[in-house]
Enzyme design. Structure first.
Site, mmCIF file in Angstrom:
data_model
loop_
_atom_site.group_PDB
_atom_site.id
_atom_site.type_symbol
_atom_site.label_atom_id
_atom_site.label_comp_id
_atom_site.label_asym_id
_atom_site.label_seq_id
_atom_site.Cartn_x
_atom_site.Cartn_y
_atom_site.Cartn_z
ATOM 1 N N LYS A 54 0.838 -1.214 0.000
ATOM 2 C CA LYS A 54 0.000 0.000 0.000
ATOM 3 C C LYS A 54 0.867 1.255 0.000
ATOM 4 O O LYS A 54 0.587 2.210 -0.727
ATOM 5 C CB LYS A 54 -0.951 -0.023 1.209
ATOM 6 C CG LYS A 54 -2.032 -1.080 1.084
ATOM 7 C CD LYS A 54 -2.853 -1.275 2.358
ATOM 8 C CE LYS A 54 -3.828 -2.441 2.189
ATOM 9 N NZ LYS A 54 -4.652 -2.707 3.371
ATOM 10 N N GLN A 98 -4.476 -1.281 9.589
ATOM 11 C CA GLN A 98 -4.384 -2.603 8.965
ATOM 12 C C GLN A 98 -4.966 -3.653 9.903
ATOM 13 O O GLN A 98 -4.619 -3.706 11.092
ATOM 14 C CB GLN A 98 -2.913 -2.919 8.616
ATOM 15 C CG GLN A 98 -2.724 -4.216 7.862
ATOM 16 C CD GLN A 98 -3.394 -4.221 6.474
ATOM 17 O OE1 GLN A 98 -3.536 -3.185 5.831
ATOM 18 N NE2 GLN A 98 -3.804 -5.391 6.025
ATOM 19 N N ASP A 121 -10.807 3.077 4.020
ATOM 20 C CA ASP A 121 -11.121 1.648 3.919
ATOM 21 C C ASP A 121 -12.619 1.435 3.698
ATOM 22 O O ASP A 121 -13.039 0.341 3.319
ATOM 23 C CB ASP A 121 -10.737 0.939 5.230
ATOM 24 C CG ASP A 121 -9.448 0.148 5.110
ATOM 25 O OD1 ASP A 121 -9.181 -0.375 4.018
ATOM 26 O OD2 ASP A 121 -8.731 0.058 6.118
HETATM 27 N N1 GUN Z 1 -6.912 -6.677 6.209
HETATM 28 C C1 GUN Z 1 -7.311 -7.442 5.162
HETATM 29 N N2 GUN Z 1 -7.885 -6.669 4.205
HETATM 30 C C2 GUN Z 1 -7.845 -5.400 4.656
HETATM 31 C C3 GUN Z 1 -8.278 -4.149 4.109
HETATM 32 O O1 GUN Z 1 -8.840 -4.046 3.004
HETATM 33 N N3 GUN Z 1 -8.044 -3.064 4.897
HETATM 34 C C4 GUN Z 1 -7.467 -3.150 6.115
HETATM 35 N N4 GUN Z 1 -7.312 -2.027 6.814
HETATM 36 N N5 GUN Z 1 -7.055 -4.287 6.644
HETATM 37 C C5 GUN Z 1 -7.254 -5.399 5.916
#
Ligand code: GUN
Length: 296
Positions: A54, A98, A121
């Site tokens: 990311k 996350q 998100d």
């Molecule tokens: N963990 C697995 N997928 C995601 C996501 O799309 N966003 C976040 N913040 N954590 C995750």
């Protein structure tokens, strides 16, 4: 039938190039460079990899990012204090925590602590609620990436039977809402299955579009799907494999070879849904910087 590939890697690069141009345009007009604040709690190798992807994507498209790493002993109170500071910070456009986070912290309470206007998100109840009633909102990145792929490859969804396996807040629930409602790649008849579903095959065999997001490698086999199905495999699990240099391989929720034999389209793992999720995060962060979601 032998499936064609829904190439998320290719499409995500295309989308990222377009976002990159939009970011440049935004900044050239005299605006501040958009900024994503990532929070990572504890040491989870998979999470570290995702966060790395990311922040690299941010760099590539011209978005600033910062990652705050907190120990897994951090309290819910402390974490909320940190979030509150980023909520107030004028230079922070998007906040991403996350997941997973340690069990002693109430996940939903933390998500709710994020300012919904910075919730890139799309997990905050304000965004999920607005999504569900058709109001503009941040759309969760993985579901948004899936719809983007269906749209790009002109896969019809209107009136089709979409079966979603997995009912998580991150993927299964929101993708089902989007597939049943949205105008582009939506208007499907949608079934949500989960771990309590009796006779899973009864449902999957009837799917025109099958979205699988369970994290159980190989759950779906060729015998469970009908000829011509479109399959979106969201699973990405590390499975021990000592023949590889890193000691593991990434496995989707589908037994790829037998499912691909019957499907018309299928996403590979890796290179399918994963890169689309990251591209949608970039899109949401730019939207957050432009403050363009909550206009009504
Ligand atoms: N963990 C697995 N997928 C995601 C996501 O799309 N966003 C976040 N913040 N954590 C995750």
């Amino acid at each position: 039938m032998s499936a064609s590939i829904l190439d998320g890697k290719f499409l995500s690069q295309k989308i990222r190039a377009s976002i990159s141009a939009d970011v440049l345009d935004w900044v050239e007009k005299g605006n501040r460079t958009p900024k994503l604040q990532v929070i990572l709690v504890g040491e989870n190798p998979a999470s570290e990899t995702y966060v790395g992807a990311k922040t690299k994507a941010c760099k590539d498209v011209g978005i600033e990012s910062d990652t705050l790493i907190l120990p897994d002993t951090v309290s819910e109170y402390e974490l909320k204090g940190v979030i509150s500071e980023f909520n107030k910070d004028q230079n922070t456009d998007g906040i991403l925590i996350q997941l997973p986070i340690p069990d002693h912290i109430r996940k939903l309470s933390i998500i709710e602590a994020i300012d919904h206007r910075k919730d890139v998100d799309g997990f905050h109840p304000m965004n999920i609620g607005r999504l569900t009633v058709g109001q503009p909102s941040f759309r969760p990145c993985t579901p948004a990436g899936i719809l983007e792929m269906l749209n790009y490859y002109s896969i019809p969804t209107k009136g089709k039977h979409a079966v979603v396996v997995g009912a998580s807040n991150i993927v299964g629930s929101p993708v089902a809402v989007m597939l049943s409602r949205e105008n582009n790649s939506g208007k499907a008849t949608t079934t949500i299955c989960h771990k309590f579903t009796k006779d899973l095959t009864k449902h999957t065999i009837d799917a025109d579009l099958l979205i699988v997001a369970t994290g159980q490698p190989g759950l779906i086999t060729g015998q469970m799907v009908k000829e011509g199905v479109v399959v979106i495999d969201v699973g990405i699990t590390r499975v021990a494999d000592h023949t590889t240099e890193r000691g593991y391989r990434l496995a989707g929720d589908c037994d790829f070879d037998t499912v691909a034999e019957k499907a018309s389209w299928i996403t590979p793992v890796p290179g399918g849904v994963g890169p689309m999720t990251v591209a949608m995060l970039m899109k949401n962060t730019l939207l957050a910087a432009k403050n363009s979601i909550y206009t009504d």
